[in-house]
Design a protein around this motif. Structure first.
Motif, PDB file in Angstrom:
ATOM      1  N   THR A 148     -19.689  -8.098  -1.176  1.00  0.00           N
ATOM      2  CA  THR A 148     -20.459  -9.350  -1.152  1.00  0.00           C
ATOM      3  C   THR A 148     -19.681 -10.454  -0.451  1.00  0.00           C
ATOM      4  O   THR A 148     -20.258 -11.289   0.258  1.00  0.00           O
ATOM      5  CB  THR A 148     -20.814  -9.797  -2.580  1.00  0.00           C
ATOM      6  OG1 THR A 148     -21.553  -8.759  -3.225  1.00  0.00           O
ATOM      7  CG2 THR A 148     -21.628 -11.085  -2.557  1.00  0.00           C
ATOM      8  N   HIS A 149     -18.359 -10.477  -0.620  1.00  0.00           N
ATOM      9  CA  HIS A 149     -17.518 -11.529  -0.045  1.00  0.00           C
ATOM     10  C   HIS A 149     -16.607 -10.981   1.050  1.00  0.00           C
ATOM     11  O   HIS A 149     -15.564 -11.573   1.345  1.00  0.00           O
ATOM     12  CB  HIS A 149     -16.677 -12.181  -1.145  1.00  0.00           C
ATOM     13  CG  HIS A 149     -17.487 -12.773  -2.267  1.00  0.00           C
ATOM     14  ND1 HIS A 149     -17.687 -12.104  -3.456  1.00  0.00           N
ATOM     15  CD2 HIS A 149     -18.173 -13.936  -2.354  1.00  0.00           C
ATOM     16  CE1 HIS A 149     -18.429 -12.840  -4.245  1.00  0.00           C
ATOM     17  NE2 HIS A 149     -18.747 -13.957  -3.615  1.00  0.00           N
ATOM     18  N   ARG A 150     -16.993  -9.860   1.632  1.00  0.00           N
ATOM     19  CA  ARG A 150     -16.140  -9.227   2.632  1.00  0.00           C
ATOM     20  C   ARG A 150     -15.875 -10.162   3.809  1.00  0.00           C
ATOM     21  O   ARG A 150     -16.795 -10.791   4.346  1.00  0.00           O
ATOM     22  CB  ARG A 150     -16.792  -7.938   3.147  1.00  0.00           C
ATOM     23  CG  ARG A 150     -15.950  -7.168   4.162  1.00  0.00           C
ATOM     24  CD  ARG A 150     -16.673  -5.897   4.603  1.00  0.00           C
ATOM     25  NE  ARG A 150     -15.895  -5.129   5.564  1.00  0.00           N
ATOM     26  CZ  ARG A 150     -15.897  -5.362   6.876  1.00  0.00           C
ATOM     27  NH1 ARG A 150     -16.651  -6.328   7.380  1.00  0.00           N
ATOM     28  NH2 ARG A 150     -15.154  -4.625   7.684  1.00  0.00           N
ATOM     29  N   VAL A 151     -14.590 -10.254   4.215  1.00  0.00           N
ATOM     30  CA  VAL A 151     -14.194 -11.075   5.363  1.00  0.00           C
ATOM     31  C   VAL A 151     -14.244 -10.249   6.639  1.00  0.00           C
ATOM     32  O   VAL A 151     -14.738 -10.691   7.678  1.00  0.00           O
ATOM     33  CB  VAL A 151     -12.781 -11.655   5.161  1.00  0.00           C
ATOM     34  CG1 VAL A 151     -12.338 -12.437   6.402  1.00  0.00           C
ATOM     35  CG2 VAL A 151     -12.742 -12.547   3.926  1.00  0.00           C
ATOM     36  N   GLY A 152     -13.719  -9.025   6.586  1.00  0.00           N
ATOM     37  CA  GLY A 152     -13.658  -8.177   7.777  1.00  0.00           C
ATOM     38  C   GLY A 152     -12.460  -7.264   7.708  1.00  0.00           C
ATOM     39  O   GLY A 152     -11.962  -6.937   6.635  1.00  0.00           O
ATOM     40  N   ALA A 153     -11.966  -6.861   8.869  1.00  0.00           N
ATOM     41  CA  ALA A 153     -10.817  -5.961   8.948  1.00  0.00           C
ATOM     42  C   ALA A 153      -9.539  -6.771   9.149  1.00  0.00           C
ATOM     43  O   ALA A 153      -9.520  -7.747   9.903  1.00  0.00           O
ATOM     44  CB  ALA A 153     -10.988  -4.975  10.096  1.00  0.00           C
TER      45      ALA A 153
ATOM     46  N   ALA B 293      -7.885 -15.782   2.020  1.00  0.00           N
ATOM     47  CA  ALA B 293      -9.112 -15.890   1.233  1.00  0.00           C
ATOM     48  C   ALA B 293     -10.089 -16.895   1.819  1.00  0.00           C
ATOM     49  O   ALA B 293     -11.305 -16.662   1.839  1.00  0.00           O
ATOM     50  CB  ALA B 293      -8.774 -16.282  -0.208  1.00  0.00           C
ATOM     51  N   THR B 294      -9.573 -18.019   2.307  1.00  0.00           N
ATOM     52  CA  THR B 294     -10.443 -19.128   2.721  1.00  0.00           C
ATOM     53  C   THR B 294     -10.550 -19.296   4.227  1.00  0.00           C
ATOM     54  O   THR B 294     -11.513 -19.913   4.715  1.00  0.00           O
ATOM     55  CB  THR B 294      -9.938 -20.445   2.133  1.00  0.00           C
ATOM     56  OG1 THR B 294      -8.641 -20.753   2.702  1.00  0.00           O
ATOM     57  CG2 THR B 294      -9.813 -20.356   0.611  1.00  0.00           C
TER      58      THR B 294
ATOM     59  N   ASP C  50      -6.253  -9.904  -5.490  1.00  0.00           N
ATOM     60  CA  ASP C  50      -7.713  -9.848  -5.451  1.00  0.00           C
ATOM     61  C   ASP C  50      -8.278 -10.096  -4.057  1.00  0.00           C
ATOM     62  O   ASP C  50      -9.382  -9.639  -3.744  1.00  0.00           O
ATOM     63  CB  ASP C  50      -8.309 -10.869  -6.427  1.00  0.00           C
ATOM     64  CG  ASP C  50      -8.139 -10.433  -7.884  1.00  0.00           C
ATOM     65  OD1 ASP C  50      -7.884  -9.229  -8.109  1.00  0.00           O
ATOM     66  OD2 ASP C  50      -8.248 -11.286  -8.780  1.00  0.00           O
ATOM     67  N   VAL C  51      -7.527 -10.805  -3.218  1.00  0.00           N
ATOM     68  CA  VAL C  51      -8.001 -11.071  -1.861  1.00  0.00           C
ATOM     69  C   VAL C  51      -8.154  -9.768  -1.086  1.00  0.00           C
ATOM     70  O   VAL C  51      -9.027  -9.639  -0.218  1.00  0.00           O
ATOM     71  CB  VAL C  51      -7.036 -12.023  -1.125  1.00  0.00           C
ATOM     72  CG1 VAL C  51      -7.516 -12.307   0.294  1.00  0.00           C
ATOM     73  CG2 VAL C  51      -6.886 -13.330  -1.901  1.00  0.00           C
ATOM     74  N   GLY C  52      -7.336  -8.779  -1.406  1.00  0.00           N
ATOM     75  CA  GLY C  52      -7.392  -7.506  -0.706  1.00  0.00           C
ATOM     76  C   GLY C  52      -8.721  -6.804  -0.841  1.00  0.00           C
ATOM     77  O   GLY C  52      -9.112  -6.015   0.035  1.00  0.00           O
ATOM     78  N   LYS C  53      -9.444  -7.074  -1.909  1.00  0.00           N
ATOM     79  CA  LYS C  53     -10.739  -6.436  -2.115  1.00  0.00           C
ATOM     80  C   LYS C  53     -11.766  -6.883  -1.088  1.00  0.00           C
ATOM     81  O   LYS C  53     -12.788  -6.226  -0.904  1.00  0.00           O
ATOM     82  CB  LYS C  53     -11.253  -6.753  -3.517  1.00  0.00           C
ATOM     83  CG  LYS C  53     -10.353  -6.268  -4.642  1.00  0.00           C
ATOM     84  CD  LYS C  53     -10.876  -6.718  -5.992  1.00  0.00           C
ATOM     85  CE  LYS C  53      -9.949  -6.284  -7.124  1.00  0.00           C
ATOM     86  NZ  LYS C  53     -10.433  -6.772  -8.450  1.00  0.00           N
ATOM     87  N   ARG C  54     -11.476  -7.980  -0.397  1.00  0.00           N
ATOM     88  CA  ARG C  54     -12.442  -8.550   0.544  1.00  0.00           C
ATOM     89  C   ARG C  54     -12.182  -8.099   1.982  1.00  0.00           C
ATOM     90  O   ARG C  54     -12.891  -8.520   2.885  1.00  0.00           O
ATOM     91  CB  ARG C  54     -12.398 -10.077   0.453  1.00  0.00           C
ATOM     92  CG  ARG C  54     -12.743 -10.591  -0.940  1.00  0.00           C
ATOM     93  CD  ARG C  54     -12.509 -12.069  -1.087  1.00  0.00           C
ATOM     94  NE  ARG C  54     -13.274 -12.821  -0.113  1.00  0.00           N
ATOM     95  CZ  ARG C  54     -13.166 -14.137   0.068  1.00  0.00           C
ATOM     96  NH1 ARG C  54     -12.290 -14.826  -0.668  1.00  0.00           N
ATOM     97  NH2 ARG C  54     -13.896 -14.754   0.968  1.00  0.00           N
ATOM     98  N   TYR C  55     -11.178  -7.278   2.172  1.00  0.00           N
ATOM     99  CA  TYR C  55     -10.804  -6.833   3.517  1.00  0.00           C
ATOM    100  C   TYR C  55     -10.791  -5.308   3.606  1.00  0.00           C
ATOM    101  O   TYR C  55     -10.447  -4.619   2.653  1.00  0.00           O
ATOM    102  CB  TYR C  55      -9.404  -7.320   3.880  1.00  0.00           C
ATOM    103  CG  TYR C  55      -9.311  -8.771   4.267  1.00  0.00           C
ATOM    104  CD1 TYR C  55      -9.394  -9.164   5.610  1.00  0.00           C
ATOM    105  CD2 TYR C  55      -9.116  -9.758   3.309  1.00  0.00           C
ATOM    106  CE1 TYR C  55      -9.285 -10.495   5.975  1.00  0.00           C
ATOM    107  CE2 TYR C  55      -9.014 -11.094   3.654  1.00  0.00           C
ATOM    108  CZ  TYR C  55      -9.099 -11.461   4.999  1.00  0.00           C
ATOM    109  OH  TYR C  55      -8.992 -12.777   5.351  1.00  0.00           O
ATOM    110  N   ASP C  56     -11.148  -4.811   4.777  1.00  0.00           N
ATOM    111  CA  ASP C  56     -10.741  -3.470   5.166  1.00  0.00           C
ATOM    112  C   ASP C  56      -9.313  -3.608   5.688  1.00  0.00           C
ATOM    113  O   ASP C  56      -9.080  -4.254   6.721  1.00  0.00           O
ATOM    114  CB  ASP C  56     -11.623  -2.924   6.284  1.00  0.00           C
ATOM    115  CG  ASP C  56     -13.033  -2.590   5.823  1.00  0.00           C
ATOM    116  OD1 ASP C  56     -13.308  -2.702   4.618  1.00  0.00           O
ATOM    117  OD2 ASP C  56     -13.853  -2.239   6.685  1.00  0.00           O
ATOM    118  N   VAL C  57      -8.344  -3.041   4.972  1.00  0.00           N
ATOM    119  CA  VAL C  57      -6.936  -3.155   5.370  1.00  0.00           C
ATOM    120  C   VAL C  57      -6.604  -1.940   6.237  1.00  0.00           C
ATOM    121  O   VAL C  57      -6.715  -0.795   5.780  1.00  0.00           O
ATOM    122  CB  VAL C  57      -6.014  -3.247   4.152  1.00  0.00           C
ATOM    123  CG1 VAL C  57      -4.558  -3.429   4.592  1.00  0.00           C
ATOM    124  CG2 VAL C  57      -6.445  -4.405   3.245  1.00  0.00           C
TER     125      VAL C  57
END
Length: 507
Positions: free
Chosen positions: A93-98, A491-492, A123-130
């Motif tokens: 839902t809050h995905r930023v990208g890769a 995150a931001t 928790d920020v890691g959940k929003r990225y494809d690392v």
């Protein structure tokens, strides 16, 4: 720093006229076959002994091979593969990208890094494809190997002209081996081509833009990528900042004071633990032991297990011991120095694990591929002086200031005997919005370099770890202050309002 010849121009030619309007036409994408390739994601485990693959699998990563052209000027020609790993975002839902990673080197494998970087991101890691990447010719990517008898071309020239001449002959032989075994690919082993590969990876992942976290040399790669593909970058973190104005095969020049400072701090730590290591009760006493080891190696090679540590190698052991500011690294280095002290006294020595690894890297070809790629990138990016006398004069001047580190950082290397780079150095953009991270005592990418980059880029912010002799900080050193600042930016997407200074952890 190599000049830019556009690789993937997506020029839209649309002409609308009154009456009959011709259909919009697009200039053909010469890299279309690469940008739109289908990636096959598979297990990262290559076999029973593949610990890196097992760690990736445990973290939920999958791996793939990305096909890229060897020569971007001839994309229809020979191809190579670049290996990547990916831990996908779970907070979709809050995905930023890769977030693409590079851990430095040049020539360092990064495919195994997503698990620990993801952990550092919390928790920020959940929003990225690392995404970990083994750059071209590194690790699991298409290989190159010059069949060197060493993992590093860096040596001390010793104490006299005869030692310098031996060092020059050694450097020339390393260059000759690369021409013999890998001459066909050497022109394409550059930072600019690695940046082009990154953009192919971006497109193959289906991303319009990518974020980036680079350490050490990886900061220079990030600078080059953001300059070549400014519309393709999102959030950029550069940790252990390479000053692009000083980037060259001679990039260690000027790091002598930082290395000397780090050595003195280690010596003070070791002196406080004399009952454990027995190297002296005071900082100066420990430093005297280091000097005696160097003097003994100048007289005759030291026997350390199966290795012989001579005047060209002994300074490299010290140099390699100074990059991490923590008790474990300090203790490993102290054990190594104790072993060398005993060898200098004529005792039979079985090297400690750290010393054995260091000597194996320096004195055998077990990591020839790493050394080959590292030097090929440096030589392929920026030309080095070709006259050995230039290096001899610099060594002598530097020796007068620091007899241990000065000769190492100013010595001749294989790039003096390399073919000229195919492209001009990249002029790095000065409007790059990036979060810069550096420790004040970093002995590899010195703090003054990070300050210079920050001054040149008004749109950047600098996070300073004060009082640590540490190379690479985020997720490595254990600073809650640094880690929180980096994660807030990731995150931001908003840089801190002002620069941030964090205090080092006490030993």
């Amino acid at each position: 720093m190599t000049g830019f010849a556009a690789t993937a121009a997506l020029a839209l030619a649309s002409a609308l006229t009154l009456g009959t309007a011709p259909a919009a036409t697009h200039a053909p994408d010469p890299l279309a076959r690469y940008h739109h390739q289908h990636l096959v994601w598979k297990s990262c485990v290559l076999g029973p002994g593949d610990d890196t693959g097992k760690d990736l699998q445990k973290a939920g990563a999958r791996c793939a091979d990305v096909t890229v052209p060897l020569d971007y000027d001839a994309p229809g020609g020979r191809t190579i593969t670049v290996a990547v790993s990916r831990i996908r975002a779970t907070d979709t839902t809050h995905r930023v990208g890769a977030l693409l990673l590079n851990s430095g080197g040049p020539g360092g494998a990064t495919i195994g890094d997503p698990p620990w970087v993801r952990a550092a991101m919390k928790d920020v890691g959940k929003r990225y494809d690392v995404v970990g990447v083994d750059p071209r010719f590194v690790g699991r990517s298409t290989a190159m190997d010059c069949h060197w008898p060493t993992g590093s071309a860096i040596r001390s020239p010793g104490h006299d002209r005869a030692g310098f001449d031996r060092s020059t002959a050694f450097a020339e032989e390393l260059a000759r081996r690369c021409r013999k075994y890998e001459g066909y690919v050497l022109p394409y082993t550059t930072t600019r081509n690695t940046a082009r590969d990154m953009d192919v990876i971006r497109a193959a992942l289906g991303e319009r833009r990518i974020s980036y976290l680079g350490y050490s040399y990886g900061t220079y790669l990030g600078e080059v990528y953001a300059t070549m593909f400014p519309e393709r970058t999102d959030r950029v973190v550069l940790d252990g900042v390479a000053d692009p104005d000083r980037y060259s095969p001679r990039l260690l020049r000027g790091s002598e004071p930082a290395n000397r400072h780090a050595l003195r701090d280690w010596a003070a730590w070791t002196a406080a633990r004399n009952t454990t290591y027995g190297l002296g009760r005071t900082r100066d006493a420990v430093l005297t032991v280091v000097d005696r080891i160097q003097a003994a190696a100048e007289r005759a090679p030291l026997r350390v297990g199966d290795y012989r540590v001579d005047e060209s190698t002994a300074p490299m052991v010290v140099f390699n011991g100074l990059s991490q500011d923590n008790d474990m690294a300090y203790g490993d280095f102290a054990q190594g120095m104790r072993d060398l002290r005993d060898a200098a006294a004529g005792k039979a020595v079985t090297p400690s694990p750290w010393l054995a690894d260091t000597l194996g890297f320096t004195l055998t070809g077990s990591m020839s591929d790493y050394g080959s790629v590292q030097m090929s990138i440096l030589c392929g990016d920026v030309a080095a002086p070709r006259d050995p006398e230039t290096y001899w004069r610099d060594v002598q001047r530097a020796r007068a200031q620091d007899p241990l580190f000065g000769p190492v950082t100013n010595n001749v290397g294989p790039c003096a005997f390399w073919d000229p780079p195919r492209e001009r150095p990249t002029v790095i953009r000065n409007d790059l919005p990036a979060l810069l991270v550096n420790a004040t005592g970093d002995p590899r990418t010195v703090y003054q370099g990070a300050q210079a980059v920050h001054r040149d880029w008004p749109s950047s912010r600098l996070v300073t770890l004060r009082g640590a002799d540490q190379h690479a900080v985020f997720g490595v050193y254990g600073s809650d202050c640094v880690d929180a600042t980096v994660n807030a930016y990731l995150a931001t997407g908003k840089l801190p309002a002002t620069d941030v200074t964090c205090a080092a952890s006490p030993h």
